[in-house]
Design an enzyme around this catalytic site. Structure first.
Site, short mmCIF file in Angstrom:
data_model
loop_
_atom_site.label_atom_id
_atom_site.label_comp_id
_atom_site.label_asym_id
_atom_site.label_seq_id
_atom_site.Cartn_x
_atom_site.Cartn_y
_atom_site.Cartn_z
N HIS A 17 6.26 11.98 7.24
CA HIS A 17 5.44 12.46 6.19
C HIS A 17 5.46 13.86 6.47
CE1 HIS A 17 1.37 11.58 3.94
NE2 HIS A 17 2.06 12.85 3.69
N GLU B 189 0.50 4.38 8.48
CA GLU B 189 1.23 5.57 9.39
C GLU B 189 0.43 5.56 10.65
OE1 GLU B 189 1.32 8.98 6.89
OE2 GLU B 189 2.82 8.19 5.47
#
Length: 406
Positions: free
Chosen positions: A284, A261
Protein backbone atom coordinates in the site's frame (compact mmCIF):
# COMPACT_ATOMS: atom_id res chain seq x y z
CA UNK A 1 -8.04 29.16 24.82
CA UNK A 2 -5.87 26.16 23.98
CA UNK A 3 -6.50 24.40 20.68
CA UNK A 4 -5.27 20.83 21.08
CA UNK A 5 -4.13 19.31 17.78
CA UNK A 6 -3.10 15.64 17.64
CA UNK A 7 -1.21 14.28 14.62
CA UNK A 8 -0.87 10.50 14.38
CA UNK A 9 1.07 8.03 12.21
CA UNK A 10 4.03 10.35 11.71
CA UNK A 11 2.14 12.84 9.54
CA UNK A 12 4.71 14.74 7.47
CA UNK A 13 6.49 17.62 9.20
CA UNK A 14 5.13 20.04 6.58
CA UNK A 15 1.82 19.98 8.46
CA UNK A 16 3.19 21.38 11.71
CA UNK A 17 4.08 24.99 10.76
CA UNK A 18 0.64 25.59 9.26
CA UNK A 19 -1.27 24.21 12.23
CA UNK A 20 1.07 25.70 14.81
CA UNK A 21 0.13 29.20 13.60
CA UNK A 22 -3.49 28.75 14.67
CA UNK A 23 -4.30 30.84 17.77
CA UNK A 24 -3.71 28.83 20.93
CA UNK A 25 -2.40 25.81 19.01
CA UNK A 26 -0.83 22.98 20.97
CA UNK A 27 0.43 20.47 18.38
CA UNK A 28 1.14 16.94 19.62
CA UNK A 29 2.66 14.29 17.35
CA UNK A 30 2.78 10.49 17.53
CA UNK A 31 4.51 8.14 15.10
CA UNK A 32 2.16 5.17 15.52
CA UNK A 33 -1.50 4.39 14.95
CA UNK A 34 -3.01 4.01 18.45
CA UNK A 35 -5.33 1.14 19.25
CA UNK A 36 -8.94 1.90 20.18
CA UNK A 37 -8.44 2.27 23.92
CA UNK A 38 -5.36 4.47 23.61
CA UNK A 39 -7.08 6.62 21.00
CA UNK A 40 -10.14 7.16 23.17
CA UNK A 41 -7.91 8.37 25.98
CA UNK A 42 -5.94 10.67 23.66
CA UNK A 43 -9.03 12.27 22.11
CA UNK A 44 -10.76 13.29 25.33
CA UNK A 45 -9.59 16.90 25.01
CA UNK A 46 -8.61 17.19 21.33
CA UNK A 47 -10.24 19.61 18.88
CA UNK A 48 -8.29 18.69 15.72
CA UNK A 49 -7.08 15.22 14.74
CA UNK A 50 -4.71 14.33 11.91
CA UNK A 51 -4.30 10.72 10.83
CA UNK A 52 -3.45 8.46 7.93
CA UNK A 53 -4.93 5.18 6.75
CA UNK A 54 -4.17 2.87 9.69
CA UNK A 55 -6.03 4.73 12.43
CA UNK A 56 -9.67 3.66 12.70
CA UNK A 57 -12.29 6.25 13.68
CA UNK A 58 -15.31 4.17 14.66
CA UNK A 59 -18.54 5.45 16.26
CA UNK A 60 -17.42 4.53 19.76
CA UNK A 61 -14.09 6.33 19.30
CA UNK A 62 -15.83 9.44 17.97
CA UNK A 63 -18.17 9.28 20.96
CA UNK A 64 -15.10 9.55 23.18
CA UNK A 65 -14.05 12.82 21.49
CA UNK A 66 -16.68 15.37 22.59
CA UNK A 67 -14.58 18.43 21.67
CA UNK A 68 -13.46 17.21 18.26
CA UNK A 69 -14.21 19.79 15.52
CA UNK A 70 -12.29 18.50 12.53
CA UNK A 71 -10.31 15.54 11.23
CA UNK A 72 -7.58 15.75 8.63
CA UNK A 73 -7.00 12.52 6.70
CA UNK A 74 -3.46 12.91 5.39
CA UNK A 75 -4.13 10.46 2.59
CA UNK A 76 -6.59 10.00 -0.27
CA UNK A 77 -9.06 7.46 1.10
CA UNK A 78 -11.26 7.85 4.15
CA UNK A 79 -12.59 4.29 4.52
CA UNK A 80 -11.06 4.13 8.01
CA UNK A 81 -13.35 6.95 9.19
CA UNK A 82 -17.05 6.53 9.90
CA UNK A 83 -18.13 9.60 7.94
CA UNK A 84 -21.81 9.29 8.83
CA UNK A 85 -21.05 9.20 12.54
CA UNK A 86 -18.60 12.10 12.16
CA UNK A 87 -21.15 14.36 10.48
CA UNK A 88 -23.80 13.40 13.02
CA UNK A 89 -21.45 14.80 15.68
CA UNK A 90 -20.58 17.90 13.67
CA UNK A 91 -17.03 16.78 12.90
CA UNK A 92 -15.74 17.97 9.53
CA UNK A 93 -13.44 15.56 7.68
CA UNK A 94 -10.92 16.71 5.09
CA UNK A 95 -8.58 14.62 2.94
CA UNK A 96 -5.90 15.22 0.29
CA UNK A 97 -7.12 13.85 -3.04
CA UNK A 98 -4.62 15.75 -5.19
CA UNK A 99 -1.29 15.50 -3.38
CA UNK A 100 -0.27 11.94 -4.29
CA UNK A 101 -1.67 11.87 -7.83
CA UNK A 102 1.69 12.06 -9.56
CA UNK A 103 3.27 9.45 -7.27
CA UNK A 104 0.56 6.88 -7.98
CA UNK A 105 0.58 7.57 -11.72
CA UNK A 106 4.37 7.15 -11.92
CA UNK A 107 4.21 3.80 -10.11
CA UNK A 108 1.53 2.56 -12.51
CA UNK A 109 3.77 3.31 -15.47
CA UNK A 110 6.74 1.66 -13.78
CA UNK A 111 4.69 -1.46 -13.07
CA UNK A 112 3.37 -1.54 -16.63
CA UNK A 113 6.91 -1.52 -18.04
CA UNK A 114 8.06 -4.25 -15.66
CA UNK A 115 5.07 -6.47 -16.36
CA UNK A 116 5.34 -6.17 -20.16
CA UNK A 117 9.04 -7.04 -19.91
CA UNK A 118 8.27 -9.94 -17.53
CA UNK A 119 10.68 -8.52 -14.99
CA UNK A 120 8.94 -9.95 -11.88
CA UNK A 121 9.46 -13.62 -12.80
CA UNK A 122 12.99 -12.97 -14.11
CA UNK A 123 13.81 -11.21 -10.84
CA UNK A 124 12.39 -14.09 -8.80
CA UNK A 125 14.30 -16.64 -10.88
CA UNK A 126 17.57 -14.75 -10.52
CA UNK A 127 17.21 -14.74 -6.76
CA UNK A 128 16.91 -18.54 -6.96
CA UNK A 129 20.05 -18.75 -9.12
CA UNK A 130 18.28 -19.17 -12.48
CA UNK A 131 19.39 -17.12 -15.49
CA UNK A 132 16.36 -16.43 -17.71
CA UNK A 133 18.12 -14.46 -20.44
CA UNK A 134 15.81 -14.48 -23.47
CA UNK A 135 13.33 -12.22 -25.24
CA UNK A 136 10.32 -14.52 -25.13
CA UNK A 137 7.18 -12.77 -23.91
CA UNK A 138 9.07 -9.51 -23.40
CA UNK A 139 7.63 -6.42 -25.05
CA UNK A 140 8.19 -2.70 -25.33
CA UNK A 141 5.47 -0.52 -23.86
CA UNK A 142 5.40 1.74 -26.92
CA UNK A 143 2.35 1.03 -29.06
CA UNK A 144 0.55 -0.98 -26.39
CA UNK A 145 -2.91 -0.08 -25.08
CA UNK A 146 -3.50 1.06 -21.50
CA UNK A 147 -7.05 0.61 -20.21
CA UNK A 148 -7.92 2.88 -17.27
CA UNK A 149 -10.89 1.96 -15.06
CA UNK A 150 -11.88 5.19 -13.30
CA UNK A 151 -10.84 8.31 -15.18
CA UNK A 152 -10.60 10.76 -12.31
CA UNK A 153 -7.62 12.69 -10.95
CA UNK A 154 -5.18 9.79 -10.91
CA UNK A 155 -6.62 8.10 -13.98
CA UNK A 156 -6.19 11.19 -16.14
CA UNK A 157 -2.66 11.81 -14.90
CA UNK A 158 -1.76 8.18 -15.60
CA UNK A 159 -3.18 8.48 -19.10
CA UNK A 160 -1.07 11.53 -19.88
CA UNK A 161 2.13 9.83 -18.69
CA UNK A 162 1.26 6.71 -20.68
CA UNK A 163 0.77 8.72 -23.86
CA UNK A 164 4.10 10.46 -23.32
CA UNK A 165 5.90 7.11 -23.65
CA UNK A 166 3.91 6.04 -26.69
CA UNK A 167 0.94 4.12 -25.32
CA UNK A 168 -2.60 4.26 -26.66
CA UNK A 169 -5.04 5.13 -23.86
CA UNK A 170 -8.66 4.08 -23.46
CA UNK A 171 -10.79 4.44 -20.35
CA UNK A 172 -14.06 3.48 -18.70
CA UNK A 173 -15.90 5.52 -16.07
CA UNK A 174 -19.49 5.47 -14.81
CA UNK A 175 -19.57 9.27 -15.23
CA UNK A 176 -19.03 11.25 -18.42
CA UNK A 177 -15.41 12.46 -18.43
CA UNK A 178 -13.54 14.89 -20.64
CA UNK A 179 -10.72 12.95 -22.34
CA UNK A 180 -7.26 14.47 -22.00
CA UNK A 181 -4.67 14.17 -24.75
CA UNK A 182 -5.62 11.44 -27.20
CA UNK A 183 -7.38 9.22 -24.64
CA UNK A 184 -10.71 7.82 -25.73
CA UNK A 185 -13.64 6.38 -23.77
CA UNK A 186 -14.34 2.70 -24.37
CA UNK A 187 -17.86 1.67 -25.25
CA UNK A 188 -18.11 -0.38 -22.05
CA UNK A 189 -15.96 -1.98 -19.39
CA UNK A 190 -16.13 -5.27 -21.29
CA UNK A 191 -14.92 -3.63 -24.51
CA UNK A 192 -12.08 -1.94 -22.66
CA UNK A 193 -10.96 -5.17 -21.00
CA UNK A 194 -10.94 -6.98 -24.34
CA UNK A 195 -8.80 -4.30 -25.96
CA UNK A 196 -6.23 -3.36 -23.32
CA UNK A 197 -2.74 -4.83 -22.95
CA UNK A 198 -2.51 -3.35 -19.44
CA UNK A 199 -5.52 -2.60 -17.22
CA UNK A 200 -5.12 -0.22 -14.28
CA UNK A 201 -7.78 0.49 -11.64
CA UNK A 202 -8.44 3.93 -10.13
CA UNK A 203 -11.85 3.57 -8.49
CA UNK A 204 -13.20 4.56 -5.05
CA UNK A 205 -14.33 2.09 -2.43
CA UNK A 206 -18.07 1.64 -2.84
CA UNK A 207 -20.38 -1.36 -2.97
CA UNK A 208 -20.48 -0.89 -6.74
CA UNK A 209 -16.72 -1.42 -7.01
CA UNK A 210 -16.55 -4.44 -4.70
CA UNK A 211 -15.10 -7.35 -6.73
CA UNK A 212 -15.35 -5.15 -9.82
CA UNK A 213 -12.68 -7.34 -11.39
CA UNK A 214 -13.93 -10.86 -10.71
CA UNK A 215 -13.55 -14.17 -12.54
CA UNK A 216 -15.91 -13.05 -15.30
CA UNK A 217 -14.09 -9.76 -15.88
CA UNK A 218 -10.69 -11.44 -15.76
CA UNK A 219 -11.83 -13.87 -18.45
CA UNK A 220 -12.82 -10.88 -20.61
CA UNK A 221 -9.28 -9.49 -20.48
CA UNK A 222 -7.04 -10.00 -23.47
CA UNK A 223 -4.88 -13.12 -23.13
CA UNK A 224 -1.39 -12.21 -21.91
CA UNK A 225 -2.61 -8.84 -20.57
CA UNK A 226 -1.52 -7.45 -17.20
CA UNK A 227 -3.59 -6.07 -14.31
CA UNK A 228 -2.53 -3.25 -11.96
CA UNK A 229 -4.47 -2.27 -8.83
CA UNK A 230 -3.27 0.71 -6.80
CA UNK A 231 -6.82 1.80 -5.95
CA UNK A 232 -8.83 -0.18 -3.39
CA UNK A 233 -8.25 -3.69 -2.07
CA UNK A 234 -11.80 -4.87 -2.46
CA UNK A 235 -11.95 -3.98 -6.18
CA UNK A 236 -10.26 -7.24 -7.26
CA UNK A 237 -11.26 -10.81 -6.39
CA UNK A 238 -7.81 -11.96 -5.30
CA UNK A 239 -8.61 -15.69 -5.49
CA UNK A 240 -9.96 -15.30 -9.02
CA UNK A 241 -6.90 -13.28 -10.01
CA UNK A 242 -4.61 -16.00 -8.63
CA UNK A 243 -6.47 -18.61 -10.66
CA UNK A 244 -6.20 -16.55 -13.86
CA UNK A 245 -2.46 -16.12 -13.34
CA UNK A 246 -1.85 -19.80 -12.60
CA UNK A 247 -3.59 -20.97 -15.74
CA UNK A 248 -1.58 -18.48 -17.80
CA UNK A 249 -4.46 -16.34 -19.00
CA UNK A 250 -2.75 -13.17 -17.73
CA UNK A 251 0.89 -12.18 -18.17
CA UNK A 252 1.13 -10.81 -14.65
CA UNK A 253 -0.23 -8.38 -12.08
CA UNK A 254 0.89 -5.61 -9.75
CA UNK A 255 -1.15 -5.30 -6.56
CA UNK A 256 -0.60 -2.58 -3.96
CA UNK A 257 -3.89 -2.81 -2.02
CA UNK A 258 -5.59 -5.83 -0.51
CA UNK A 259 -8.97 -6.78 1.02
CA UNK A 260 -7.23 -7.37 4.36
CA UNK A 261 -3.99 -5.59 5.18
CA UNK A 262 -1.70 -5.85 8.24
CA UNK A 263 -2.27 -3.13 10.79
CA UNK A 264 1.49 -2.69 11.20
CA UNK A 265 4.81 -4.04 10.03
CA UNK A 266 4.82 -6.42 12.99
CA UNK A 267 1.92 -8.43 11.53
CA UNK A 268 2.36 -11.13 8.89
CA UNK A 269 1.14 -10.28 5.38
CA UNK A 270 -0.97 -13.13 4.03
CA UNK A 271 -2.08 -13.46 0.40
CA UNK A 272 -2.52 -16.32 -2.08
CA UNK A 273 -0.52 -14.20 -4.54
CA UNK A 274 2.69 -14.44 -2.52
CA UNK A 275 3.67 -17.72 -4.16
CA UNK A 276 3.40 -16.40 -7.74
CA UNK A 277 6.53 -15.14 -9.49
CA UNK A 278 4.67 -12.99 -12.02
CA UNK A 279 3.08 -10.71 -9.43
CA UNK A 280 4.50 -7.48 -8.01
CA UNK A 281 3.30 -7.12 -4.41
CA UNK A 282 3.74 -3.81 -2.59
CA UNK A 283 2.48 -2.79 0.88
CA UNK A 284 0.00 0.00 0.00
CA UNK A 285 2.70 2.45 -1.04
CA UNK A 286 1.19 3.84 -4.25
CA UNK A 287 1.22 7.38 -2.88
CA UNK A 288 4.05 6.91 -0.43
CA UNK A 289 6.77 9.21 -1.70
CA UNK A 290 8.50 12.00 0.18
CA UNK A 291 7.02 14.48 -2.28
CA UNK A 292 3.47 13.19 -1.89
CA UNK A 293 3.64 13.13 1.90
CA UNK A 294 5.00 16.68 2.02
CA UNK A 295 2.24 17.84 -0.32
CA UNK A 296 -0.39 16.06 1.79
CA UNK A 297 0.90 17.76 4.92
CA UNK A 298 0.37 21.14 3.30
CA UNK A 299 -2.90 20.47 1.45
CA UNK A 300 -4.81 18.94 4.37
CA UNK A 301 -3.43 21.34 6.97
CA UNK A 302 -4.47 24.34 4.88
CA UNK A 303 -8.01 22.98 4.65
CA UNK A 304 -8.13 22.51 8.44
CA UNK A 305 -6.72 26.01 8.99
CA UNK A 306 -9.22 27.63 6.65
CA UNK A 307 -12.13 25.82 8.31
CA UNK A 308 -11.15 26.74 11.85
CA UNK A 309 -9.98 30.26 11.09
CA UNK A 310 -12.60 31.49 8.62
CA UNK A 311 -15.26 28.80 8.30
CA UNK A 312 -14.33 27.83 4.74
CA UNK A 313 -15.39 24.29 3.90
CA UNK A 314 -13.05 23.38 1.08
CA UNK A 315 -12.87 19.75 -0.03
CA UNK A 316 -14.62 18.19 2.94
CA UNK A 317 -15.78 14.62 2.38
CA UNK A 318 -18.80 14.92 4.68
CA UNK A 319 -19.92 18.58 4.67
CA UNK A 320 -21.27 20.77 1.85
CA UNK A 321 -18.80 23.17 0.25
CA UNK A 322 -18.69 26.67 1.70
CA UNK A 323 -16.23 28.97 -0.11
CA UNK A 324 -14.02 31.39 1.77
CA UNK A 325 -15.29 34.91 2.41
CA UNK A 326 -13.68 37.93 4.09
CA UNK A 327 -14.56 38.58 7.71
CA UNK A 328 -15.92 42.10 8.23
CA UNK A 329 -17.60 41.67 11.63
CA UNK A 330 -16.27 40.99 15.11
CA UNK A 331 -17.47 37.37 15.28
CA UNK A 332 -18.05 34.54 12.83
CA UNK A 333 -20.32 31.72 14.00
CA UNK A 334 -20.31 28.28 12.39
CA UNK A 335 -23.61 26.46 12.84
CA UNK A 336 -23.91 22.84 11.72
CA UNK A 337 -27.46 21.56 11.90
CA UNK A 338 -29.96 19.03 10.61
CA UNK A 339 -31.40 20.25 7.32
CA UNK A 340 -35.04 20.68 8.29
CA UNK A 341 -37.54 23.55 8.49
CA UNK A 342 -37.34 26.01 11.37
CA UNK A 343 -33.74 25.59 12.48
CA UNK A 344 -32.50 28.86 11.01
CA UNK A 345 -35.55 30.70 12.34
CA UNK A 346 -34.86 29.46 15.85
CA UNK A 347 -31.17 30.35 15.52
CA UNK A 348 -32.06 33.88 14.41
CA UNK A 349 -34.41 34.18 17.37
CA UNK A 350 -31.63 33.37 19.84
CA UNK A 351 -29.26 35.83 18.19
CA UNK A 352 -31.89 38.57 18.12
CA UNK A 353 -32.72 38.01 21.78
CA UNK A 354 -29.03 38.57 22.56
CA UNK A 355 -29.08 41.86 20.61
CA UNK A 356 -26.87 40.51 17.83
CA UNK A 357 -27.38 41.61 14.25
CA UNK A 358 -26.47 39.31 11.36
CA UNK A 359 -24.22 41.22 8.98
CA UNK A 360 -23.58 38.32 6.61
CA UNK A 361 -24.94 34.78 6.30
CA UNK A 362 -24.00 31.95 3.95
CA UNK A 363 -25.94 28.67 4.15
CA UNK A 364 -25.26 25.45 2.24
CA UNK A 365 -27.04 22.13 2.63
CA UNK A 366 -26.36 18.60 1.37
CA UNK A 367 -27.01 15.07 2.55
CA UNK A 368 -29.31 16.11 5.38
CA UNK A 369 -26.82 18.52 6.97
CA UNK A 370 -26.77 22.30 6.83
CA UNK A 371 -23.73 24.52 7.39
CA UNK A 372 -24.43 28.16 8.17
CA UNK A 373 -21.65 30.73 8.43
CA UNK A 374 -22.99 33.73 10.29
CA UNK A 375 -21.10 37.00 10.80
CA UNK A 376 -22.33 38.91 13.85
CA UNK A 377 -22.28 42.57 14.78
CA UNK A 378 -20.71 41.99 18.19
CA UNK A 379 -18.71 39.31 20.00
CA UNK A 380 -20.63 36.19 21.06
CA UNK A 381 -20.49 35.68 24.83
CA UNK A 382 -20.38 32.24 26.42
CA UNK A 383 -24.02 32.31 27.52
CA UNK A 384 -25.29 33.14 24.04
CA UNK A 385 -23.07 30.48 22.46
CA UNK A 386 -24.51 27.94 24.88
CA UNK A 387 -28.02 29.04 23.91
CA UNK A 388 -27.11 28.66 20.22
CA UNK A 389 -25.78 25.16 20.85
CA UNK A 390 -29.14 24.25 22.45
CA UNK A 391 -31.21 25.36 19.46
CA UNK A 392 -33.35 22.42 18.36
CA UNK A 393 -31.71 20.79 15.34
CA UNK A 394 -28.19 22.00 16.13
CA UNK A 395 -25.40 19.48 15.61
CA UNK A 396 -22.40 21.69 16.38
CA UNK A 397 -21.83 25.43 16.86
CA UNK A 398 -18.56 27.26 17.41
CA UNK A 399 -16.90 30.58 16.63
CA UNK A 400 -13.99 30.73 14.22
CA UNK A 401 -10.53 31.83 15.27
CA UNK A 402 -10.03 34.74 12.88
CA UNK A 403 -10.39 38.34 13.94
CA UNK A 404 -11.34 41.29 11.77
CA UNK A 405 -8.45 42.34 9.51
CA UNK A 406 -6.48 39.19 10.41
Amino acid sequence: MTLNILLLEDVHASATPILAELPGANVMRLKHAPNAEELKHLLADVQVLGLRSRTMLTPDILAAAPRLLAVGAYCTGTNNIDLREAVSRGVAVFNGPFSNTRSVAELVIGHAIHLLRRIPERHAAARRGQWLKDARGSNEIRGKTLGIVGYGKIGTQTGLLAEAIGMRVIFHDIEARLPLGNARPAGSLEVMLQDADVVTLHVPQTERTRDLIDATRLAQMKPDAALINLARGHAVDIDALGAALRRGHLRGAAIDVFPVEPASGAELFESPLRELDNVILTPHVGGSTAEAQANLGIEVSEKLRDYLMRGAVNGSVNLPELPAAPLRSPTRLMHLHHDRPGVMSRLNGVLAAAGLNVSQLHLETAGGIGVARVDLSAPLDAATLTAVQKVDGTVRAFTTLAKVNS
